[in-house]
Design an enzyme around this catalytic site. Sequence first.
Site, PDB file in Angstrom:
ATOM      1  N   HIS A 258       0.865  -1.182   0.000  1.00 31.83           N
ATOM      2  CA  HIS A 258       0.000   0.000   0.000  1.00 31.83           C
ATOM      3  C   HIS A 258       0.899   1.229   0.000  1.00 31.83           C
ATOM      4  O   HIS A 258       1.686   1.446   0.917  1.00 31.83           O
ATOM      5  CB  HIS A 258      -0.915   0.018   1.229  1.00 31.83           C
ATOM      6  CG  HIS A 258      -1.861   1.185   1.234  1.00 31.83           C
ATOM      7  ND1 HIS A 258      -3.095   1.146   0.617  1.00 31.83           N
ATOM      8  CD2 HIS A 258      -1.733   2.435   1.764  1.00 31.83           C
ATOM      9  CE1 HIS A 258      -3.700   2.320   0.778  1.00 31.83           C
ATOM     10  NE2 HIS A 258      -2.902   3.113   1.461  1.00 31.83           N
ATOM     11  N   CYS A 259       0.788   2.033  -1.060  1.00 31.70           N
ATOM     12  CA  CYS A 259       1.625   3.220  -1.214  1.00 31.70           C
ATOM     13  C   CYS A 259       0.913   4.418  -0.593  1.00 31.70           C
ATOM     14  O   CYS A 259      -0.183   4.798  -1.022  1.00 31.70           O
ATOM     15  CB  CYS A 259       1.914   3.482  -2.696  1.00 31.70           C
ATOM     16  SG  CYS A 259       3.009   4.891  -2.979  1.00 31.70           S
ATOM     17  N   VAL A 260       1.540   5.018   0.422  1.00 33.11           N
ATOM     18  CA  VAL A 260       0.940   6.163   1.104  1.00 33.11           C
ATOM     19  C   VAL A 260       0.884   7.369   0.180  1.00 33.11           C
ATOM     20  O   VAL A 260      -0.106   8.113   0.163  1.00 33.11           O
ATOM     21  CB  VAL A 260       1.737   6.487   2.383  1.00 33.11           C
ATOM     22  CG1 VAL A 260       1.151   7.709   3.074  1.00 33.11           C
ATOM     23  CG2 VAL A 260       1.728   5.297   3.324  1.00 33.11           C
TER      24      VAL A 260
END
Length: 293
Positions: free
Chosen positions: A190-192
């Site tokens: 999951h890329c912030v």
Amino acid sequence: MTMADLCRLSSDRLYRFFPCLSDPARRSSLLLKVALVLLHIVCAGVLFLFDKGFVENARTEPWYTALYLLLFAVTLVQYFITSCSSPGYVIDVMRAVNEQNSLLRNRTKQRQPAASKSGSFVISLDGSQSQSGGSFVASDTTYWAKMVMDLYPPGTTLGACTCSYCNIEQPPRAKHCHDCDRCVLQFDHHCVWLGTCVGQQNHCKFWWYICEEAALCLWTAILYIAYLKAHIEVSWWKDIIMIPLLVFMSISLIFLILLLLFHSYLILTNQTTYELVRRRRIPYMSYSHHGDG
């Protein structure tokens, strides 16, 4: 009316026009996106404000500046395309598979009302279908589970591939993301900064974004270094602004290059970040590892 009531009323009106701001997670993601865009504008804008030679070269060699601006625009567009793209949610693919399977069964019944020949039916994880022979006889409620279990190694139990949060059967390489609250096909991470997961459907877009971002960062850093070499003792107050930005871009460039090499390795070896880091804790991978041993 107190100040707190005014603030509450204004925030309610803001949330009414922008519902995404009412969710803390989406609000944080939106702020990060705005910060990233502003950072790009500041780094590129400093060149046009301080470096008069760069502006003059735009007149004599317009293609050079045009290429830089094109890369700048393409990078931001690729960022928003990647951040707005779906990583491939299991629930969406499951619904699409069941709907397409129902439509195909209805068409088959209309064509062959009396009897049907035996045949085979295949549905891939991306929703594509193929049929050979006759019709496929199975209910929509059980077909997804059967299709998922056929993808696992022999001996894998159904409980090992059932998501306890979504209560659906996960295909191999899928994982539930707690930030998105959905199961993602071929989950990577999951890329912030993107505000979304990187999975089966947007991993390629993510790789291209990193590649373009690294190229833009390198090009901008080279322009900064060229300016500082020629004007290091002319305007000290400009140096105070440009040197920290150059240090930041240098650190970012190192990170982007390492990230690009890492994801290139993952794509070439058909792996994901999650599989590489948590290999021994993934049921189907640990089963395959013990089987090979």
